[in-house]
Design an enzyme around this catalytic site. Structure first.
Site, mmCIF file in Angstrom:
data_model
loop_
_atom_site.group_PDB
_atom_site.id
_atom_site.type_symbol
_atom_site.label_atom_id
_atom_site.label_comp_id
_atom_site.label_asym_id
_atom_site.label_seq_id
_atom_site.Cartn_x
_atom_site.Cartn_y
_atom_site.Cartn_z
ATOM 1 N N GLY A 72 0.817 -1.210 0.000
ATOM 2 C CA GLY A 72 0.000 0.000 0.000
ATOM 3 C C GLY A 72 0.851 1.260 0.000
ATOM 4 O O GLY A 72 0.534 2.244 -0.677
ATOM 5 N N ASN A 154 -7.808 4.442 8.664
ATOM 6 C CA ASN A 154 -7.291 3.271 9.359
ATOM 7 C C ASN A 154 -7.417 3.359 10.877
ATOM 8 O O ASN A 154 -7.429 2.345 11.556
ATOM 9 C CB ASN A 154 -5.832 3.027 8.971
ATOM 10 C CG ASN A 154 -4.993 4.274 9.011
ATOM 11 O OD1 ASN A 154 -5.286 5.272 8.349
ATOM 12 N ND2 ASN A 154 -3.954 4.247 9.809
ATOM 13 N N GLN A 182 -7.764 0.262 3.428
ATOM 14 C CA GLN A 182 -8.651 -0.261 4.473
ATOM 15 C C GLN A 182 -10.045 -0.582 3.937
ATOM 16 O O GLN A 182 -10.855 -1.168 4.654
ATOM 17 C CB GLN A 182 -8.781 0.746 5.625
ATOM 18 C CG GLN A 182 -7.517 0.943 6.433
ATOM 19 C CD GLN A 182 -7.177 -0.238 7.333
ATOM 20 O OE1 GLN A 182 -8.023 -1.096 7.629
ATOM 21 N NE2 GLN A 182 -5.939 -0.312 7.789
ATOM 22 N N CYS A 328 1.915 2.040 12.475
ATOM 23 C CA CYS A 328 3.160 2.652 12.022
ATOM 24 C C CYS A 328 3.574 3.828 12.897
ATOM 25 O O CYS A 328 4.750 4.090 13.070
ATOM 26 C CB CYS A 328 3.018 3.129 10.595
ATOM 27 S SG CYS A 328 1.853 2.180 9.645
HETATM 28 C C1 LIG Z 1 -1.674 -0.253 6.060
HETATM 29 C C2 LIG Z 1 -2.020 0.977 5.299
HETATM 30 C C3 LIG Z 1 -1.160 1.496 4.310
HETATM 31 C C4 LIG Z 1 0.187 0.882 4.034
HETATM 32 O O1 LIG Z 1 0.092 -0.350 3.375
HETATM 33 P P1 LIG Z 1 1.359 -1.361 3.435
HETATM 34 O O2 LIG Z 1 0.977 -2.461 2.496
HETATM 35 O O3 LIG Z 1 1.489 -1.813 4.864
HETATM 36 O O4 LIG Z 1 2.545 -0.592 2.968
HETATM 37 C C5 LIG Z 1 -1.552 2.611 3.613
HETATM 38 N N1 LIG Z 1 -2.723 3.210 3.873
HETATM 39 C C6 LIG Z 1 -3.592 2.752 4.796
HETATM 40 C C7 LIG Z 1 -4.882 3.454 5.014
HETATM 41 C C8 LIG Z 1 -3.255 1.638 5.554
HETATM 42 O O5 LIG Z 1 -4.096 1.194 6.489
#
Ligand SMILES: *Cc1c(COP(=O)(O)O)cnc(C)c1O
Length: 391
Positions: A72, A154, A182, A328
């Site tokens: 993501g 998120n 999400q 994060c």
């Molecule tokens: C988890 C998340 C990301 C990052 O995705 P990854 O695959 O962990 O790099 C980006 N945006 C949102 C809203 C997320 O929840």
């Protein structure tokens, strides 16, 4: 100790059995490089194409509109910087609009754009975490290249009015990107219905493997790549494909599409049960976010007079995995930028707790969680300087 209880599905999810089975051959026998002409290469090319079809189907896109990325985060970076880069170079546009509640994977690329000479407008949100369409309308100018607003948040689970926001952006000649990490696989998402130009997805939030995701790029739209090399993924993302990861992500999308209706009903039912029980049994507790426009799995509370981080440690000691917000930013120990943008006081932010469910959770687990939570909140309040207020 009893079985552990996992209530942090917004941070990550386990790889489903069917997903793992589908991946296994591509870790061993089916190792060919998809760029190779021989049969080994052709077999993995076919597997990647089948996965692309499954990912596309989950969001109502065409196969040609899906670009695989390392997750993501990379999809968000590619969308924001790729679209902004193209707009500046080819159209001379240097303005980007986003919101204060985006994931860092959108906010940090936007900050980088500012360092590169772009101007970025950050839209505020309501107390429930919703971007107001009229605020977007006011922020748009002739110079606006891109609007990036997440589909669902998120931390607090609020779902944005993406279709309306997208229509407004297009009305001013700007592109629209949405971070649907999400949302895709958890609520129904159709790129055609929403009208978006770019949409980010991630595999590990929907029972696929980590380290793989995708960016939907509307047919005919040109953006600049971030990673240059052999020209894989239609020149948009070079590097030999993560074949097992992509195959697993494809299967996870197929399962999510098939199970979506059941997932929504089951998980939101369990979530509502959790919320009712918490608000009834734990005094001075509050549900944050929207009650209607909310992800099925998300519950986000403030427990007044308690520190959320202490709460998480105590819950963890009892085998319950929870979070204060984004996985994060927690390690950085900074107060949530999302809750700040929603106008929360320091006390409201500190006392917050996110519980995100999955179809694997049971009513018994929720009962145990509320029982433990209730005791832990009482215990922590007894130690708090606000004791007289909340005990
Ligand atoms: C988890 C998340 C990301 C990052 O995705 P990854 O695959 O962990 O790099 C980006 N945006 C949102 C809203 C997320 O929840």
């Amino acid at each position: 100790m009893a079985e552990r209880i996992y209530l942090d599905s917004a941070a990550s999810t386990p790889v489903a059995d069917d997903v793992m089975q589908e991946m296994l051959p591509y870790l061993k026998q089916q190792f060919g490089n998809p760029s190779s002409i021989h049969s080994f290469g052709r077999e993995t090319t076919r597997a990647v194409q089948q996965a692309r079809k499954r990912v596309a189907e989950l969001v109502g896109a065409k196969t040609s509109e899906i670009t695989f990325t390392s997750g993501g985060t990379e999809a968000d970076n590619l969308a924001v910087k790729g679209a902004a880069g193209y707009a500046k170079d080819r159209l001379g546009k240097t303005h980007v609009i986003t919101s204060y509640i985006e994931h860092d994977a959108v906010l940090e690329p936007c900050r980088d754009l500012e360092r590169l000479g772009y101007s970025v407008t950050y839209l505020p949100v309501t107390a429930k975490g919703e971007v107001r369409p009229e605020d977007l309308q006011k922020a748009l100018t002739e110079d606006t290249a891109l609007v990036s607003i997440m589909h669902a948040n998120n931390e607090v689970g609020t779902i944005q009015p993406v279709k309306e926001l997208c229509r407004i952006a297009h009305g001013a000649g700007a592109l629209f990107h949405t971070d649907a990490v999400q949302a895709a696989g958890k609520i129904s998402v159709s790129v055609k219905d929403l009208g978006v130009d770019l949409l980010s997805m991630s595999s590990h939030k929907i029972n696929g493997p980590k380290g793989v995701g995708a960016l939907y790029v509307r047919d005919g739209l040109e953006i600049f790549p971030l990673i240059h090399g052999g020209g894989q993924e239609s020149e948009l993302r070079s590097g030999t494909e993560n074949v097992p990861g992509i195959v697993g992500f494809g299967k996870a999308c197929e399962l999510a599409a098939k199970n979506l209706a059941v997932y929504q009903k089951q998980v939101s039912g369990l979530r509502d049960y959790l919320v009712d029980k918490v608000l009834k049994e734990i005094p001075h507790s509050r549900l944050n976010g929207s009650s209607d426009n909310r992800l099925p799995a998300n519950a986000h509370f403030t427990f007044f007079g308690v520190n959320g981080e202490d709460l998480i440690i105590k819950l963890d000691e009892n085998g319950i995995a929870a979070s204060t917000g984004s996985a994060c930013s927690v390690k950085k120990q900074k107060p949530s930028h999302v809750l700040k943008a929603m106008g929360f006081s320091y006390e409201e932010i500190t006392g917050s707790l996110r519980l995100t469910l999955s179809a694997q959770n049971t009513k018994e687990e929720i009962d145990r969680t509320v029982y433990v939570l209730s005791n832990v909140v009482k215990e922590l309040r007894a130690l708090s300087p606000f004791k007289s207020k909340y005990v």
